[in-house]
Design a protein around this motif. Structure first.
Motif, short mmCIF file in Angstrom:
data_model
loop_
_atom_site.label_atom_id
_atom_site.label_comp_id
_atom_site.label_asym_id
_atom_site.label_seq_id
_atom_site.Cartn_x
_atom_site.Cartn_y
_atom_site.Cartn_z
N ALA A 1 43.00 36.58 52.88
CA ALA A 1 42.45 37.78 52.24
C ALA A 1 43.55 38.61 51.59
O ALA A 1 43.35 39.17 50.50
N ASP A 2 44.69 38.72 52.24
CA ASP A 2 45.80 39.49 51.67
C ASP A 2 46.26 38.89 50.35
O ASP A 2 46.48 39.62 49.36
N THR A 3 46.43 37.57 50.31
CA THR A 3 46.95 36.94 49.09
C THR A 3 45.94 36.99 47.96
O THR A 3 46.31 37.15 46.79
N THR B 1 46.02 40.54 46.55
CA THR B 1 47.22 40.71 45.72
C THR B 1 47.06 39.99 44.39
O THR B 1 47.43 40.51 43.33
N ALA B 2 46.50 38.78 44.43
CA ALA B 2 46.29 38.02 43.20
C ALA B 2 45.35 38.74 42.25
O ALA B 2 45.53 38.69 41.01
N ARG C 1 45.18 41.85 41.78
CA ARG C 1 45.96 42.91 41.14
C ARG C 1 46.82 42.37 40.02
O ARG C 1 47.01 43.02 38.99
N TRP C 2 47.35 41.14 40.20
CA TRP C 2 48.32 40.60 39.25
C TRP C 2 47.73 39.61 38.25
O TRP C 2 48.28 39.42 37.17
N GLU C 3 46.63 38.95 38.60
CA GLU C 3 46.08 37.90 37.74
C GLU C 3 44.83 38.32 36.97
O GLU C 3 44.54 37.76 35.91
N LEU C 4 44.08 39.27 37.49
CA LEU C 4 42.91 39.82 36.78
C LEU C 4 43.17 41.31 36.61
O LEU C 4 42.76 42.12 37.43
N THR C 5 43.86 41.65 35.55
CA THR C 5 44.46 42.98 35.43
C THR C 5 43.56 44.02 34.77
O THR C 5 43.94 45.19 34.71
N ASP C 6 42.39 43.62 34.26
CA ASP C 6 41.52 44.64 33.65
C ASP C 6 40.81 45.43 34.74
O ASP C 6 40.91 45.13 35.92
N ASP C 7 40.07 46.44 34.32
CA ASP C 7 39.41 47.31 35.29
C ASP C 7 37.91 47.05 35.39
O ASP C 7 37.15 47.93 35.78
N ALA D 1 36.78 42.57 50.46
CA ALA D 1 36.10 43.84 50.19
C ALA D 1 36.75 44.99 50.96
O ALA D 1 36.94 46.09 50.42
N ARG D 2 37.06 44.76 52.22
CA ARG D 2 37.75 45.76 53.02
C ARG D 2 39.02 46.23 52.33
O ARG D 2 39.31 47.43 52.25
N ARG D 3 39.78 45.30 51.84
CA ARG D 3 41.06 45.61 51.21
C ARG D 3 40.89 46.28 49.86
O ARG D 3 41.65 47.17 49.50
N LEU D 4 39.88 45.85 49.11
CA LEU D 4 39.66 46.44 47.79
C LEU D 4 39.26 47.91 47.87
O LEU D 4 39.52 48.68 46.94
N GLU D 5 38.62 48.30 48.96
CA GLU D 5 38.23 49.70 49.08
C GLU D 5 39.45 50.62 49.20
O GLU D 5 39.32 51.83 49.00
N GLU D 6 40.59 50.04 49.50
CA GLU D 6 41.83 50.82 49.57
C GLU D 6 42.74 50.56 48.37
O GLU D 6 43.88 51.01 48.35
N ASP D 7 42.23 49.83 47.37
CA ASP D 7 43.02 49.43 46.21
C ASP D 7 42.41 50.05 44.95
O ASP D 7 41.34 49.65 44.51
N PRO D 8 43.08 51.03 44.35
CA PRO D 8 42.49 51.72 43.19
C PRO D 8 42.46 50.88 41.92
O PRO D 8 41.87 51.31 40.93
N SER D 9 43.05 49.69 41.94
CA SER D 9 43.11 48.90 40.70
C SER D 9 41.77 48.24 40.36
O SER D 9 41.57 47.82 39.22
#
Length: 250
Positions: free
Chosen positions: A73-75, A78-79, A81-87, A106-114
């Motif tokens: 889930a972590d990787t 992170t991917a 954020r770096w590989e699908l960079t649009d909003d 999903a848990r992690r994305l809720e803390e990721d503003p990207s």
């Protein structure tokens, strides 16, 4: 005009420039992005379908498989954020093991503003079980894994018996079943988005009550849809399933 493919290390799909949401799809244990190959053609134009390609299979065969759910889930997060960079807003769809992976992302994305998360859609699996509900299990042996695959997918199980294909298939399947055997989150994270749950009415390992258990991870409401079929009902019900997904509120 030819629509370009989305092909990065972690993601496979076809660009849909007018889509309002990207549906990110997570395969089952032993599965790969190719499980969702037909979805782009079947989805309405407002949905861009992108599948996750886990390491250790298909064109990532020589990479080591993830050993824990946390690592995977972590990787993936992170991917994103770096590989699908649009909003473009994201909805997540996971089937079987992919449901657990999608929940953890999903848990992690809720803390990721990207990225903006709109919905979690899970299929063919109960919500994560806590250590006090079920202790981590021993990693199953190859014969135990194959017996379970025969139970889940009697029509497709012959593929796993083929002696020339087994060396290509078994490493990822073995790793994924080991990952699931060890996966026990310490608590259930309450998601701030709605959760949609799908399953087959003849699934031998995931009951309707198992599907309803996902209500424990969201205060935003749970939509449940049961389709005709077994654990892999979505193979025969692709169009029906995608129409249902498309009808869900953004």
């Amino acid at each position: 005009m030819t629509v370009p493919d989305i092909r990065t290390l972690w993601f496979r799909g076809k660009s849909a420039p007018t889509a309002r949401v990207r549906l990110l799809c997570f395969p089952h244990a032993g599965g790969a992005a190719g499980a969702f190959h037909d979805w782009a053609a079947l989805a309405p134009p407002e949905i861009e379908v992108v599948a996750v390609q886990y390491p250790g299979r298909q064109d990532r065969f020589h990479e080591p498989c993830a050993s824990t759910m946390e690592e995977l889930a972590d990787t993936i997060t992170t991917a994103l954020r770096w590989e699908l960079t649009d909003d473009r807003p994201l909805a997540l769809f996971g089937h079987s093991m992919g449901s657990s992976v999608a929940y953890e992302v999903a848990r992690r994305l809720e803390e990721d503003p990207s990225h903006t998360l709109t919905r979690l859609i899970v299929s063919g699996r109960h919500r994560p079980r806590l250590p006090e509900e079920q202790a981590p299990r021993p990693v199953p042996t190859d014969p135990e894994v194959l017996d379970y695959v025969r139970l889940l997918d009697p029509e497709g199980a012959d593929l796993y018996e083929h002696p020339e294909l087994q060396p290509l298939i078994m490493p990822a399947l073995r790793a994924d079943f080991g990952l699931l055997a060890r996966y026990r989150p310490t608590h259930l994270h309450q998601l701030g988005v709605p959760v949609t749950v799908c399953g087959g009415d003849r699934d031998p390992v995931c009951t309707i009550e198992d599907l309803k258990s996902w209500s424990d991870v969201t205060p935003k409401g749970l939509d449940l849809r049961v389709f005709e079929g077994g654990h892999f009902y979505l193979r025969q019900r692709q169009e029906e399933l995608l129409a249902f997904i498309a009808a869900q509120p953004a």
